[in-house]
Each structure stands twice: as C-alpha cells, then as structure tokens.
Design a protein around this motif. Structure first.
Motif, PDB file in Angstrom:
ATOM      1  N   LEU A  61       0.810  -1.221   0.000  1.00  0.00           N
ATOM      2  CA  LEU A  61       0.000   0.000   0.000  1.00  0.00           C
ATOM      3  C   LEU A  61       0.841   1.267   0.000  1.00  0.00           C
ATOM      4  O   LEU A  61       0.538   2.229  -0.692  1.00  0.00           O
ATOM      5  CB  LEU A  61      -0.931   0.035   1.223  1.00  0.00           C
ATOM      6  N   TYR A  62       1.901   1.284   0.802  1.00  0.00           N
ATOM      7  CA  TYR A  62       2.631   2.526   1.034  1.00  0.00           C
ATOM      8  C   TYR A  62       4.051   2.544   0.491  1.00  0.00           C
ATOM      9  O   TYR A  62       4.723   3.557   0.567  1.00  0.00           O
ATOM     10  CB  TYR A  62       2.650   2.828   2.544  1.00  0.00           C
ATOM     11  N   GLY A  63       4.526   1.456  -0.047  1.00  0.00           N
ATOM     12  CA  GLY A  63       5.855   1.423  -0.630  1.00  0.00           C
ATOM     13  C   GLY A  63       6.978   1.236   0.378  1.00  0.00           C
ATOM     14  O   GLY A  63       8.124   1.099   0.004  1.00  0.00           O
ATOM     15  N   GLU A  64       6.661   1.259   1.655  1.00  0.00           N
ATOM     16  CA  GLU A  64       7.652   1.016   2.697  1.00  0.00           C
ATOM     17  C   GLU A  64       6.917   0.637   3.975  1.00  0.00           C
ATOM     18  O   GLU A  64       5.717   0.816   4.091  1.00  0.00           O
ATOM     19  CB  GLU A  64       8.521   2.247   2.930  1.00  0.00           C
ATOM     20  N   ASP A  65       7.646   0.122   4.905  1.00  0.00           N
ATOM     21  CA  ASP A  65       7.062  -0.260   6.179  1.00  0.00           C
ATOM     22  C   ASP A  65       6.947   0.997   7.035  1.00  0.00           C
ATOM     23  O   ASP A  65       7.905   1.438   7.654  1.00  0.00           O
ATOM     24  CB  ASP A  65       7.946  -1.310   6.855  1.00  0.00           C
ATOM     25  N   LEU A  66       5.759   1.593   7.050  1.00  0.00           N
ATOM     26  CA  LEU A  66       5.562   2.838   7.784  1.00  0.00           C
ATOM     27  C   LEU A  66       5.712   2.654   9.284  1.00  0.00           C
ATOM     28  O   LEU A  66       6.042   3.598   9.999  1.00  0.00           O
ATOM     29  CB  LEU A  66       4.194   3.444   7.468  1.00  0.00           C
ATOM     30  N   TRP A  67       5.478   1.421   9.775  1.00  0.00           N
ATOM     31  CA  TRP A  67       5.662   1.167  11.205  1.00  0.00           C
ATOM     32  C   TRP A  67       7.123   1.383  11.582  1.00  0.00           C
ATOM     33  O   TRP A  67       7.416   1.995  12.601  1.00  0.00           O
ATOM     34  CB  TRP A  67       5.213  -0.244  11.568  1.00  0.00           C
ATOM     35  N   GLU A  68       8.049   0.917  10.742  1.00  0.00           N
ATOM     36  CA  GLU A  68       9.467   1.126  11.018  1.00  0.00           C
ATOM     37  C   GLU A  68       9.818   2.604  10.989  1.00  0.00           C
ATOM     38  O   GLU A  68      10.582   3.091  11.822  1.00  0.00           O
ATOM     39  CB  GLU A  68      10.329   0.360  10.020  1.00  0.00           C
ATOM     40  N   VAL A  69       9.265   3.341  10.025  1.00  0.00           N
ATOM     41  CA  VAL A  69       9.502   4.780   9.944  1.00  0.00           C
ATOM     42  C   VAL A  69       8.959   5.474  11.193  1.00  0.00           C
ATOM     43  O   VAL A  69       9.635   6.293  11.816  1.00  0.00           O
ATOM     44  CB  VAL A  69       8.847   5.382   8.677  1.00  0.00           C
ATOM     45  N   TYR A  70       7.735   5.126  11.577  1.00  0.00           N
ATOM     46  CA  TYR A  70       7.130   5.703  12.781  1.00  0.00           C
ATOM     47  C   TYR A  70       7.980   5.392  14.013  1.00  0.00           C
ATOM     48  O   TYR A  70       8.317   6.277  14.789  1.00  0.00           O
ATOM     49  CB  TYR A  70       5.717   5.160  12.975  1.00  0.00           C
ATOM     50  N   PHE A  71       8.340   4.116  14.197  1.00  0.00           N
ATOM     51  CA  PHE A  71       9.094   3.700  15.372  1.00  0.00           C
ATOM     52  C   PHE A  71      10.457   4.384  15.428  1.00  0.00           C
ATOM     53  O   PHE A  71      10.904   4.820  16.483  1.00  0.00           O
ATOM     54  CB  PHE A  71       9.249   2.179  15.395  1.00  0.00           C
ATOM     55  N   GLU A  72      11.088   4.519  14.271  1.00  0.00           N
ATOM     56  CA  GLU A  72      12.404   5.157  14.210  1.00  0.00           C
ATOM     57  C   GLU A  72      12.352   6.603  14.682  1.00  0.00           C
ATOM     58  O   GLU A  72      13.252   7.092  15.359  1.00  0.00           O
ATOM     59  CB  GLU A  72      12.936   5.102  12.774  1.00  0.00           C
ATOM     60  N   HIS A  73      11.275   7.308  14.364  1.00  0.00           N
ATOM     61  CA  HIS A  73      11.182   8.729  14.673  1.00  0.00           C
ATOM     62  C   HIS A  73      10.485   9.043  15.996  1.00  0.00           C
ATOM     63  O   HIS A  73      10.704  10.104  16.562  1.00  0.00           O
ATOM     64  CB  HIS A  73      10.479   9.473  13.539  1.00  0.00           C
ATOM     65  N   PHE A  74       9.614   8.151  16.482  1.00  0.00           N
ATOM     66  CA  PHE A  74       8.791   8.502  17.629  1.00  0.00           C
ATOM     67  C   PHE A  74       8.878   7.546  18.815  1.00  0.00           C
ATOM     68  O   PHE A  74       8.154   7.713  19.786  1.00  0.00           O
ATOM     69  CB  PHE A  74       7.321   8.622  17.201  1.00  0.00           C
ATOM     70  N   SER A  75       9.742   6.562  18.786  1.00  0.00           N
ATOM     71  CA  SER A  75       9.807   5.599  19.886  1.00  0.00           C
ATOM     72  C   SER A  75      10.473   6.174  21.128  1.00  0.00           C
ATOM     73  O   SER A  75      10.264   5.692  22.229  1.00  0.00           O
ATOM     74  CB  SER A  75      10.562   4.350  19.449  1.00  0.00           C
ATOM     75  N   GLY A  76      11.302   7.182  20.962  1.00  0.00           N
ATOM     76  CA  GLY A  76      12.034   7.740  22.096  1.00  0.00           C
ATOM     77  C   GLY A  76      13.400   7.111  22.279  1.00  0.00           C
ATOM     78  O   GLY A  76      14.194   7.566  23.090  1.00  0.00           O
ATOM     79  N   GLU A  77      13.690   6.051  21.547  1.00  0.00           N
ATOM     80  CA  GLU A  77      14.984   5.390  21.668  1.00  0.00           C
ATOM     81  C   GLU A  77      16.076   6.229  21.027  1.00  0.00           C
ATOM     82  O   GLU A  77      15.824   7.150  20.274  1.00  0.00           O
ATOM     83  CB  GLU A  77      14.944   4.016  20.986  1.00  0.00           C
ATOM     84  N   GLY A  78      17.307   5.876  21.336  1.00  0.00           N
ATOM     85  CA  GLY A  78      18.457   6.528  20.719  1.00  0.00           C
ATOM     86  C   GLY A  78      19.110   7.546  21.637  1.00  0.00           C
ATOM     87  O   GLY A  78      18.626   7.847  22.713  1.00  0.00           O
TER      88      GLY A  78
END
Length: 106
Positions: free
Chosen positions: A18-35
C-alpha cells in the motif's frame, strides 16, 4: 490507500504494497524515544524512576540520554539506556549539582 480520516492499524502501517515502505518502522524510528539525544522525551526499558518517588518528581527535564549501541561499544546492561534528568530551575541557573542519573535494561 485509505480514504478519509482515521487511524491506521499496525498491520496497515506494515503493508508495503500500500505505502511502498514499512511505515511502522519509519514511525518507530522517529517517535519511539529510543536513541541518543539531548532533551526531548525519555525512553525507558523498564519504568520511569521518577514515578512514585516524591524526591525525583521535579527532575522533569531530560538533559541527556545515551542508548546502547553495540557497534560503538556503548552498553548499559542487556540493551539498556541511561538518562540524566534535571529540575527546570536548576537548568535555568546552570546548576548541575543535583542531576538525577538512571540506567535500566531488559
């Protein structure tokens, strides 16, 4: 593609057709708080040490977060994270004598 307003499910976010990429990974990368970070919202592998501890409740600002990064030889136990918190008034006065340090791991 979904029409109209509405929330996407995790399965929909992971639908690469549907979206051409795994949006969950994009979301998690930017908003999980990790890093690693200076400021922002903290990430905990266990729980926030300020909860339930009256003496720590005013340490509301995240100064620094250092996350586990194996390829850089940074490790906090088993994939853990370290956080440094400060009170707002101490930060305004540049008083770093009362910083709360915590680390936890899985």
């Amino acid at each position: 593609m979904r029409k109209g307003l509405g929330f996407l499910t995790k399965d929909e976010l992971q639908d690469e057709e549907l979206y051409g990429e795994d949006l969950w990974e994009v979301y998690f990368e930017h908003f999980s708080g990790e890093g690693h970070k200076v400021g922002g919202y903290p990430y905990f592998t266990q729980s926030d040490p300020r909860e339930g501890e009256k003496r720590y409740k005013d340490h509301e600002i995240l100064l620094l977060q250092i996350d586990t990064e194996d390829d850089k030889s940074i490790r906090w136990g088993e994939a853990g994270v370290a956080n440094f918190f400060i009170k707002k008034e101490d930060l305004e006065k540049r008083n770093f004598t009362n910083v709360l340090y915590n680390w936890d791991c899985h």
